[in-house]
Each structure stands twice: as C-alpha cells, then as structure tokens.
Design a protein around this motif. Structure first.
Motif, PDB file in Angstrom:
ATOM      1  N   THR B 365       3.602  60.875  17.363  1.00 14.98           N
ATOM      2  CA  THR B 365       2.144  60.774  17.295  1.00 14.98           C
ATOM      3  C   THR B 365       1.558  61.898  16.433  1.00 14.98           C
ATOM      4  O   THR B 365       0.526  61.714  15.793  1.00 14.98           O
ATOM      5  CB  THR B 365       1.505  60.822  18.694  1.00 14.98           C
ATOM      6  OG1 THR B 365       2.084  61.881  19.419  1.00 14.98           O
ATOM      7  CG2 THR B 365       1.708  59.546  19.446  1.00 14.98           C
ATOM      8  N   ARG B 383       3.213  50.515  16.815  1.00 11.86           N
ATOM      9  CA  ARG B 383       4.110  51.580  17.259  1.00 11.86           C
ATOM     10  C   ARG B 383       5.473  51.528  16.591  1.00 11.86           C
ATOM     11  O   ARG B 383       6.164  52.524  16.485  1.00 11.86           O
ATOM     12  CB  ARG B 383       4.247  51.536  18.786  1.00 11.86           C
ATOM     13  CG  ARG B 383       2.927  51.911  19.453  1.00 11.86           C
ATOM     14  CD  ARG B 383       3.118  52.297  20.876  1.00 11.86           C
ATOM     15  NE  ARG B 383       3.548  51.154  21.668  1.00 11.86           N
ATOM     16  CZ  ARG B 383       3.607  51.186  22.996  1.00 11.86           C
ATOM     17  NH1 ARG B 383       3.299  52.270  23.638  1.00 11.86           N
ATOM     18  NH2 ARG B 383       3.975  50.123  23.663  1.00 11.86           N
ATOM     19  N   ASN B 384       5.860  50.333  16.145  1.00 12.46           N
ATOM     20  CA  ASN B 384       7.139  50.257  15.436  1.00 12.46           C
ATOM     21  C   ASN B 384       7.031  50.932  14.083  1.00 12.46           C
ATOM     22  O   ASN B 384       7.909  51.696  13.681  1.00 12.46           O
ATOM     23  CB  ASN B 384       7.561  48.793  15.258  1.00 12.46           C
ATOM     24  CG  ASN B 384       7.813  48.146  16.598  1.00 12.46           C
ATOM     25  OD1 ASN B 384       8.323  48.784  17.503  1.00 12.46           O
ATOM     26  ND2 ASN B 384       7.433  46.891  16.722  1.00 12.46           N
ATOM     27  N   GLU B 386       4.976  53.212  13.344  1.00 16.54           N
ATOM     28  CA  GLU B 386       4.828  54.632  13.611  1.00 16.54           C
ATOM     29  C   GLU B 386       6.182  55.299  13.815  1.00 16.54           C
ATOM     30  O   GLU B 386       6.485  56.329  13.226  1.00 16.54           O
ATOM     31  CB  GLU B 386       3.966  54.827  14.858  1.00 16.54           C
ATOM     32  CG  GLU B 386       3.813  56.263  15.262  1.00 16.54           C
ATOM     33  CD  GLU B 386       2.747  56.450  16.335  1.00 16.54           C
ATOM     34  OE1 GLU B 386       2.898  55.842  17.418  1.00 16.54           O
ATOM     35  OE2 GLU B 386       1.781  57.168  16.084  1.00 16.54           O
ATOM     36  N   PHE B 387       7.002  54.663  14.632  1.00 15.20           N
ATOM     37  CA  PHE B 387       8.336  55.215  14.884  1.00 15.20           C
ATOM     38  C   PHE B 387       9.109  55.295  13.581  1.00 15.20           C
ATOM     39  O   PHE B 387       9.739  56.312  13.275  1.00 15.20           O
ATOM     40  CB  PHE B 387       9.073  54.333  15.897  1.00 15.20           C
ATOM     41  CG  PHE B 387      10.441  54.848  16.251  1.00 15.20           C
ATOM     42  CD1 PHE B 387      10.617  55.683  17.343  1.00 15.20           C
ATOM     43  CD2 PHE B 387      11.549  54.508  15.483  1.00 15.20           C
ATOM     44  CE1 PHE B 387      11.864  56.174  17.660  1.00 15.20           C
ATOM     45  CE2 PHE B 387      12.801  55.004  15.792  1.00 15.20           C
ATOM     46  CZ  PHE B 387      12.963  55.836  16.890  1.00 15.20           C
ATOM     47  N   ALA B 388       9.055  54.211  12.807  1.00 14.90           N
ATOM     48  CA  ALA B 388       9.822  54.172  11.563  1.00 14.90           C
ATOM     49  C   ALA B 388       9.358  55.273  10.607  1.00 14.90           C
ATOM     50  O   ALA B 388      10.176  55.974  10.004  1.00 14.90           O
ATOM     51  CB  ALA B 388       9.667  52.803  10.906  1.00 14.90           C
ATOM     52  N   GLU B 405      10.565  61.124  19.689  1.00 18.16           N
ATOM     53  CA  GLU B 405       9.752  60.964  20.884  1.00 18.16           C
ATOM     54  C   GLU B 405       9.738  62.228  21.725  1.00 18.16           C
ATOM     55  O   GLU B 405       9.144  62.275  22.803  1.00 18.16           O
ATOM     56  CB  GLU B 405      10.242  59.754  21.676  1.00 18.16           C
ATOM     57  CG  GLU B 405      10.036  58.498  20.834  1.00 18.16           C
ATOM     58  CD  GLU B 405      10.357  57.216  21.531  1.00 18.16           C
ATOM     59  OE1 GLU B 405      11.016  57.272  22.574  1.00 18.16           O
ATOM     60  OE2 GLU B 405       9.954  56.173  21.018  1.00 18.16           O
TER      61      GLU B 405
END
Lengths: 426, 530
Positions: B365, B383-384, B386-388, B405
């Motif tokens: 984040t 969110r995918n 974002e994670f990537a 995370e």
C-alpha cells in the motif's frame, strides 16, 4: 495449534476476536440454560443493538482518521424527532421521511465536518458542542415530548422479512439470503485463489481454504436457521438486513477503494499522506459528514423500533459506539481499525448486556462489568504493544496482513529489538 | 591563557546507539575561563557529545570519563549536571511562551516561601539578571511577545541564575539576525570576563573566529584536533579543512551523465514562513534542471533547502510570495501536492518516519500511495495490479523482505528508503526531488540507492538531491547549488566543486553572499541572476 494457524493463517486477527465472542456466547448459553440462543432472544438482541452497530460503522472511520464523534446520540435524537414531526404534521409518506432524515443528517454532518476539516477545531470540541446543540434541538423541536410514528415506518426498526412461498417450517426469504451469502463467499474465495495463482502470490494450501470455508459457511448456516426458525411472523429483522448491507458496503469502501485508503493514510500519518497528494481536509470532512448521516439512520431505526421519538433518545449512544470500536481493535491515535472488527466489538458488548439481563444481573453491575471489559481489552492491547510484541487486537482485527507474531521469538529488550528490526538487513 | 587549568575534561567518550556508533573515543578539554568552540558537519556528533556532558544521556549509557573541576562526575540526569554548574541552552529554546520572563527564568527553581511564590523577590532578582545580560524588559512581559534574540538572552539569564560555571550554547545564533547575533557574541565575551566558561557549537565560522579561544573539530564521531585560536593563525579555511578532511572514497557507481535540454526552471522563488509573518525562508531563488541531470543542493541545516523544495512541491510548505515555475517550456501553477504529482514532480521527504511513511502500512500500500489512481478503476483499487506493481519494485530495487505484504515498520532504514523510492518511481515523475535520500542508511544500501538515482537520470528524468553530506553531493551531482539563509549563494559544476569551496559558499551569510557568489558564478558562466 499449528493446524489452527494453517487454517486461519493471515486472517487469525479477525477470527481471534470472533473466538472471544463465541466464548462469551457459549458461557452465557450454558449459564442461562440455553435461553441465549433461542430465536426470539437472538432476534431481540439484533433489533435492540442494530442502531448502535450502525453507529459503530461510522465511528470506526472517524476514529481511523484520528478523530472522535461525541454528538452521534444527539444527532440521532434530533433527526428522529424531525422525522416523526414531518410524518405527523406534514403527512410526509414514510419513505420520503427517511430520505428527509438522511438529508438532515448530511446537513448536520457538513456543519461538523466544516469546523473539523476546514477551521481545524479538534473533533472532540466540535462534537461536544454538537452533543449539546442537537440535544437541545431535539427538545426544542419536540417540545420535550414524545411523538408517535406510523406503522408503515416502524418496519425499519421492528419489521421482519416477509413470509412467502411453500410452508417449510422456516422463513423462506431468510433461508434464501443465507444460502446466497454462502454461495457468494465460496465463489469469492475461489476467485481470490485464481487471482493469486495468476499473479504468483504465495498461496495457502488447499485444505486450509476448504476447512476455513466450511467453518464460515457452517456458522452462517447455523445463524440462518436460527433466525428462520423463529415464531411464525418473525424472522430475520429488517434492521439486521440494513446493518448487513451497510457492513458489506463500508467494509468494501474502507478496504478496497481509494477513499478508504486515504482515510487510513490520513489517520496513520497526516503529513506523509498530504505529501503523497491526499487531500486530508476533504477526507476529514467526508468522514465527519458520513458519521452524522449514519447517526441519522440509527436514530430513525431506533424511533421505528420504539414506535415514538422522545427527548431522551440516543443518550449515551456515543459511548457504546466508541467502546465497540475500541474493543474491535481500533487505535486511539488513528490509522488502525476495521468495520468488521467494530461490529464484532459491538456484538461482544451486546451479548454481555443481553446475557446479564437474562441472568437478572442488575443494571449497576452490568455497567461495571462492561466498563471493565472495555478497559481490560484495550489495556491488554496496550500492554502487548509496550512489550514490543505486535498489538494483539490490532493483529486480530487490523485488516493488514501482518505475519503472526508467533513466528518470531519475543524479544527480551525492546530497545534491542528496535535496533534489530531497523538495522539488520534481514 | 594556555596556562589556565582545565575546567572540563571529557576522556575517550564513546556513545553507541543501536547499530550506530555516534561517538568513538572523543576527547575534549576546556580550560577555565575560555570560550571553546566545537565545529563539525551535521551529524558529526557535536550534539550527542553535549548531551553526554549535560546528563541527557546519563552515566552508564556511554563509555569514558567526564572530569569536571578535577573530579570524575557521573550525572544521572540534566538536573544533576545543572547542580554541578553545567547549563546547556539548546537550539530549540526551552521557554514557555505563555509565561512571563520572570516566571521562565525561575521555572523549576521558583523563589517561594512555604510553597507561596515570592513575587517581589522574583521580580527584583529577575531585573538584576536581565541587567547582566543587557536586556531591558519588564520581567512580567510574556515570553511570546519578545523576539527570538531577546528570548535567547532570557535563556542565558536563566542559566546565570543557576550559578553557572560552564555554559553550553548549541547554535545560539542560528535563528538570530546580524544585530542580535552581534549582541549575543558581545554578551558571551562579557561572561568570559566574569569568569564563566562557555562551549559554543556553531556553523558560522566567522563568529567562531571572532570569539573562540580554541576550537575542537569533530568529524564522523571522532575528535580530530583542537586548534588554539587565541594564539592566532587559525582562520575559516583552516577550520573547514579540519571539518571536511575525510577522503572521498569510491562509494559511487560509475556514471556518465547524458544531459538533455533544460525542462524545469524556477525563477525568483520567494516563500514566507508558515507561522512567522515577514520571515522569508526562500529569498528570490532561481535554478534550473536539465533532463538526465542530477542537481545537488548543499546547505547547512536550517538554510532553507527543504523549505524551498517543499514549496516547489505543490506549496506544501509556507506561503508563496512570488516566483515562476516553468515546466517543459510552459509556466505552471501547482497549488497543491496532487497537482504537483500530476504535473510530474515527486518529492522524497527528508524525515522518512515523520513525513515519508505511514508506519502502520504494508509495503504494497505504501508503494502505490502517491498515485493510487493508476491502479484504481472507478475509485476501486485493483489489488492484483497493486501486488504486481509492488512486487515488481521489490525485485528491481532488491528490497529485502519476505513479501510486499510485510509492514514497512519492520524494515531496516535502507529498505524503508527503497520502499519510499518505489513509491515515487511508481508515480512516474519527470522531476524527482530527493531530500537527504541516504540519511541513517548504511554504506551498502547507499550505493544501491545512488544507482537507482542514476538510472532515473539516465531514463531522461531530472533529479534534485538535497543533502547535508558533501561527499555524497560531490559524488552524485552533475551540478551543485549552495544555499545559505534562504538564498542561493552559488552554483558549481561538478569539476569545480570541492568540499572546501562548497562549505565556504554554504556559510556565506548576509551581505557577504553577493561577494562570494561572484567568483563562483563567474567561473561557471551561469549565475544565480539568470
């Protein structure tokens, strides 16, 4: 224990709080010889607390953003009386009356948000003033009298899901909603897994996901049957449905949208948020305004349940709502908290209240016990933090994917621990 | 003078903080009745040494001995050192604005009989003390109504009341104008005549040259040398040489700049302090940045570097009184941070933990925080994606963490800084301003961060680096501006900059600024007046 962790994994935080709630339910269920979990009692419990839980949803956002709202009870009362008068004197249809009430809530919220966000007066002061102003307004408008509300309107506080379809011995609509919820949770879990595989995130083993789903769905099924098997004519209460929809919306908004992110960012570190382009004034304004709208809704639900609006509606509601949020793991300093956690915190208080009523514990003792529970829950949390261990309640409910602290040995010396975390290139 | 016996001796003081050795084997001898200056760059360890001396860091938390008036002393707190006659006046004055001058002088030391304050005695003694420091004010005047210069004098009066033997002044003239500074220096000389020994920490070398009897130079947590100023032969250049004497090791990745056209320009930028009306923190600053260029900004703490940068970054500091900003040939007005980010400016703050990070957040984040809308559709965060994105930066910047995370609070300083850099790389700025990008970071991580900065420049972006570490600026920058007291005092190309001439430009105060800037400007052919 290891298996337990495997099943609950990153989500231990939320389940942990729920475990506390379950323990409480089991305790009272045994002590009351099964009185607690009768359909009638559970329906009562929901109807009698849904408005506090609605407040807790707004309050957790206020507290995450680093503020507080003491005026919610007074706002609820002022809106309640206005709506009752509108329906009695202006013959406003109850549907429009509800919209009218929400509008008043929005105006009050804009007023408080203006002082907090744009003038920069601490929310504590603004809402303390609001508490006096809107309490006075309630009594002025209603002439310190009780005003009854029409039957149609009472649905939002006393109503149940309607009966229809074949006689199954259960309320069919309640069953359908329960099953739909289960279906949604299962497909959601499957989709998450598919996405995780796609982007190559680390995944939990399949069996843990299955066990978890079974537990959640089992719980939902049990609650559904409980509500559906009530006396004919009663079923899942409308106020519970309103609450459920709000929980879904606000959980989504707080965890998945840009606005939700910004609320956490402003509460976590206002300067850092502003230097990342977050307009903190707008966020503070929205959060305060949203709280008053929800307070308006809570007030209207309460008036509908008690069939009349009176001068002492909403007294001390702010305290119940704030307690629910802090038991639910929010931090006084802001930046931490979840909607679901606050609901669980509110339910802990509600079950305590209800259970002790069933046991005929006096209001005096109930108040003492509730106060101690609040104090101990937060004290335990603070103690954990001061020991350098991550906050238990925070970990249980924060909605952030901390690794459980069990993975690292508890440090003997907090100062050394800081140095290790800060300076080792692990 | 040199025959005077030692009042204070600090022997082989070593002070460690978790993971950092702030002082190692520092020795300091202060003779009775002298004014002893301590010089060193920001972060050299001067303040730490004074905190050891005054008991802020109590006995037992450091190694070494403090000998005061011939005896080994072991202060357990500030009160203990004050009882012995050592009083420290911090740069941030410790006065209570709402209380009167007299109340502040006697704070914690009230003149009372049986718990009742003796106001007559208090005011009489206060007037007497104020006379000693040359301050003609009614002792009942509230502190907040008098200027900083006078407040400084009240602090000294407060110290005199405590029967001070050794007075420590930390940057006493940093916030003062020339007149107040001169008065204060006179006062310190007056105190010397009355037998009060002083230690003065200052960046203003001309002042040190004027009043100090001897100077101890501290560098990188070590005492380098003590110079006898009173004996003569010690000038500013000699002190600067001692302060910056460390060698410039090859701590920077090899880099050949590929300079493009000038795309960012600031002209006559003037900014007022957010609280103090009339106090200018930037005085008509003009500078420019070319594509592919790394521009350094050198200045001492409080010179106005950060204020200038934050003001450029969407007016996030102070009130803009005047100035133009030109981006890609067009004049732009950026009224807030989100407009600045949209226009392609990024700013990595100097204080990571206070201004740069939400320590409650996780890495992923944080990475997306400055431009969340890039991965959001209709305000809903993907969110995918974002994670990537975060995981991509974790790999490319080699952030050491098991997963994006994890909470940022758990990372080391170097890795936290990488996450902050990832956040701003994700925002895709055309101009990235980095304020103290390697503070509190170990050497290995610094090297990697320098590499990231150079890559950014090579991608055709403009980079501004603000740093207190001159070797860092010299190693990294293609061009360096110096700032002193809110004014740009010089501009040097990489090949002509040295620690010595930078330090001289950084300490060129007031009217001297014009003089000093001229030769530097003349040699580059590009002046601050462009």
């Amino acid at each position: 224990m290891k298996h337990l962790k495997a099943v609950f994994g990153n989500d231990t935080r939320q389940f942990g709080m729920i475990f506390a709630l379950i323990a409480l339910i089991v305790f009272f269920q045994v002590r009351t010889n099964g009185l607690l979990l009768t359909p009638t009692n559970v329906i009562n419990l929901f109807q009698g607390n849904s408005y506090i839980l609605v407040l807790a949803i707004g309050m957790v956002l206020v507290i995450i953003a680093g503020h507080i709202d003491l005026s919610v009870g007074s706002v609820a009362a002022a809106v309640g009386i206005s709506v009752a008068i509108a329906m009695r004197d202006w013959s406003l249809p109850w549907g429009l009356a509800i919209l009218f009430g929400l509008l008043i809530g929005a105006i009050i919220g804009a007023w408080q948000g203006f002082w907090v966000a744009y003038v920069g007066i601490p929310a504590f002061i603004v809402t303390l003033a609001g508490m006096l102003i809107f309490r006075g307004l309630n009594q002025k408008i209603g002439d310190s009298d009780s005003i009854p509300v029409p039957n149609g309107y009472q649905v939002i506080g006393r109503g149940y899901l309607p009966e229809f379809g074949p006689l199954t011995g259960y309320n069919n609509l309640t069953l359908i909603i329960g099953l739909a919820l289960i279906a949604a949770i299962v497909t959601g879990a499957l989709r998450t897994r598919r996405n995780q595989r796609k982007i190559g995130a680390d995944m939990a083993p399949m069996w843990t996901v299955v066990v978890r789903l079974l537990l959640i769905c089992g719980a939902i099924l049990a609650v559904t049957l409980l509500f559906a098997s009530g006396r004919r004519g009663t079923s899942f209460p409308v106020s519970g449905l309103i609450l459920g929809v709000l929980v879904l919306i606000y959980s989504f908004v707080s965890s998945r949208t840009v606005i939700g992110r910004h609320v956490y960012a402003v509460g976590g570190n206002k300067h850092a948020a502003e230097l990342s382009g977050v307009k903190s004034k707008q966020i503070n304004f929205l959060v305060m305004m949203n709280m008053s709208i929800l307070a308006a809704l809570a007030g209207m639900m309460f008036v509908a349940r008690s069939t009349a609006s009176g001068p002492s509606d909403g007294v001390n509601w702010e305290l119940d709502a704030i307690a629910a949020v802090f038991i639910g793991g929010a931090a006084v300093s802001g930046g931490v908290g979840t909607v679901v956690g606050s609901i669980v915190g509110g339910l802990v208080m509600a079950v305590l209240n209800n259970g002790m009523q069933l046991l005929s514990v006096g209001a005096d003792d109930t108040s003492i016990i509730k106060g101690l529970v609040l104090l101990l829950a937060v004290a335990f949390d603070v103690y954990n933090k001061s020991q350098g261990r991550p906050s238990l309640i925070g970990r249980l409910t924060s909605g952030r994917r901390d690794r459980p602290a069990v993975e690292q040995p508890a440090p003997a010396d907090p100062a050394r621990n800081i140095s290790e975390t800060v300076h080792t290139e692990a | 003078m040199s025959a005077a016996p030692a009042l204070l001796e600090m022997r082989q003081i070593t002070k460690e903080f978790p993971g950092v050795k702030a002082l190692s084997d520092v020795s300091l001898t202060v003779r009775r009745g002298e004014v002893h200056a301590i010089c060193g760059e920001n972060g050299a360890g001067k303040s730490t040494l004074m905190k050891v001396l005054s008991g802020v860091y109590p006995h037992g938390t450091y190694d070494g001995d403090i000998v005061f008036e011939g005896e080994i002393v072991q202060f357990k707190d500030i009160r203990a050192s004050e009882r012995a006659g050592i009083v420290i006046i911090h740069q941030e004055l410790a006065l209570i604005p709402e209380l009167s001058i007299a109340e502040n002088i006697f704070l914690g030391n009230e003149r009372a009989r049986g718990g009742r304050i003796d106001w007559v005695g208090t005011n009489r003694r206060a007037i007497e003390l104020l006379r000693h420091v040359g301050l003609r004010e009614d002792p009942e005047t509230p502190i907040k109504t008098i200027g900083v210069g006078k407040q400084q004098l009240v602090e000294i009066a407060k110290a005199l009341n405590k029967d001070v033997k050794l007075l420590i002044l930390d940057e006493p003239t940093a916030a003062l104008n020339e007149e107040d500074s001169a008065h204060l220096l006179d006062l310190i000389e007056g105190l010397r005549e009355r037998g009060i020994t002083s230690i003065i920490i200052s960046h203003k070398l001309n002042e040190i040259e004027r009043i100090a009897d001897s100077v101890t130079i501290i560098r990188d947590g070590r005492s380098i040398e003590t110079l006898d100023v009173a004996a003569g032969g010690v000038d500013e250049d000699r002190i600067i040489k001692g302060m910056v004497g460390r060698s410039l090791e090859s701590r920077f990745p090899e880099h050949t700049p590929r300079l493009g056209e000038t795309f960012f320009e600031v002209q006559d930028w003037t900014v007022e302090h957010p609280q103090v009306a009339g106090r200018l923190v930037c005085k008509g600053s003009s500078f420019h940045v070319r594509r592919g260029e790394i521009v350094g900004f050198a200045g001492l703490m409080g010179a106005g570097r950060t204020e200038l940068m934050r003001s450029i970054f969407g007016r996030s500091y102070g009130t803009l009184l005047g100035g133009r900003m030109i981006l890609d040939g067009r004049e732009v007005t950026l009224k807030n941070v989100s407009q600045a980010i949209d226009a392609g400016i990024g700013y990595v703050t100097e204080d990571r933990k206070v201004l740069g990070l939400n320590l409650l957040d996780d890495i992923k984040t944080t990475t997306t925080a400055a431009r969340l809308k890039k991965i959001a559709k209709h305000l809903v965060v993907d969110r995918n994606a974002e994670f990537a994105a975060a995981d991509g930066y974790r790999r490319s910047l080699r952030t050491k963490t098991p997963s994006v995370e994890e909470g940022v609070a758990k990372l080391s300083g170097g890795n936290q800084q990488k996450v902050v850099l990832a956040k701003w790389l994700f925002a895709e700025p055309e101009l990235l301003i980095l304020d103290e990008p390697t503070r509190g970071i170990d050497v290995g991580a610094k090297y990697e961060i320098y590499g990231i900065i150079q890559q950014l420049a090579d991608a055709g972006k403009g980079v501004i680096v603000v740093s207190s570490e001159l070797p860092e600026l010299l190693g990294l920058s293609d061009r360096i501006y110096t700032i002193c007291e809110g004014r740009i005092t010089g501009e040097l190309a990489k090949h002509e900059a040295t620690q010595e001439n930078l330090m001289r430009l950084m300490t060129t105060t007031g009217s001297a600024a014009g003089r000093a800037a001229t030769p530097a400007a003349g040699s580059t052919g590009a002046t601050a007046a462009r």
